[in-house]
Design a protein around this motif. Structure first.
Motif, short mmCIF file in Angstrom:
data_model
loop_
_atom_site.label_atom_id
_atom_site.label_comp_id
_atom_site.label_asym_id
_atom_site.label_seq_id
_atom_site.Cartn_x
_atom_site.Cartn_y
_atom_site.Cartn_z
N TYR A 1 -11.79 3.00 -1.95
CA TYR A 1 -11.84 2.99 -3.42
C TYR A 1 -10.41 2.90 -3.95
N ASN B 1 -6.14 -1.02 -4.17
CA ASN B 1 -7.25 -0.33 -4.84
C ASN B 1 -8.40 -1.30 -5.13
N LYS C 1 -15.69 -1.49 -7.00
CA LYS C 1 -15.15 -0.48 -7.90
C LYS C 1 -16.17 -0.12 -8.98
#
Length: 187
Positions: A58, A66, A93
């Motif tokens: 994550y 990210n 995400k």
């Protein structure tokens, strides 16, 4: 592995394994993880500890970075968002933010070839993020804005975890068996 996504338990620890590849592609060929996750959480309900695990992180200070900006190119040290939705991890995400944030004590991932323990409760949904992807090789670390208790991309290695009662101890070892870092927290 018994399936693309599944649960299992050891004593007082429940583990939910995600298929982050399918989440990147928003692929439900092997089952809809959005629909499955509540059932998975019921399977580990009552466990003192709940861990999530998946290939893609994550958050990460590694080369991939990210979720939502994986593999973003840089210009003068400033990340430029990768416009390719699958490659940049935006779908993962979005899914993680909507479905998995705050469900587990720890999220284990790899993908980046480094060892990292990120501990930034506000940015990480109250979940500790551990990346242990340096089993066979390493790639560099970059400044992705994540606070790390430990990070290393110089040498291959792994993480060993001991969960006793309400205490979690994680230890990062290098490939020779030398202990590089240990951290303990309690619930």
């Amino acid at each position: 592995m018994p399936a693309t996504h599944y649960t299992f338990s050891f004593a007082h620890v429940g583990i939910v394994v995600l298929d982050t590849n399918a989440l990147l592609w928003e692929n439900t060929t092997y089952g809809n993880q959005t629909q499955w996750l509540p059932q998975a959480m019921m399977e580990v309900e009552g466990k003192d500890w709940v861990f999530l695990a998946g290939h893609h992180p994550y958050r990460s200070n590694g080369t991939h970075g990210n979720a939502g900006s994986y593999d973003a190119p840089e210009l003068a040290g400033i990340p430029i968002p990768n416009p390719l939705p699958i490659q940049n991890g935006k779908a993962f995400k979005t899914w993680f933010d909507a479905n998995a944030c705050g469900l587990a004590d720890v999220f284990f991932a790899g993908h980046d070839h480094s060892r990292q323990w990120l501990d930034e409760p506000g940015a990480l949904c109250g979940t500790k993020m551990i990346i242990s992807g340096a089993g066979s090789s390493t790639t560099e670390l970059k400044d992705r804005g994540n606070v790390a208790l430990f990070e290393d991309a110089e040498k291959p290695g792994f993480m060993y975890v001991d969960v006793t009662d309400n205490t979690f101890t994680g230890e990062f070892y290098d490939s020779t068996g030398h202990l590089d870092f240990t951290h303990t927290f309690t619930k």
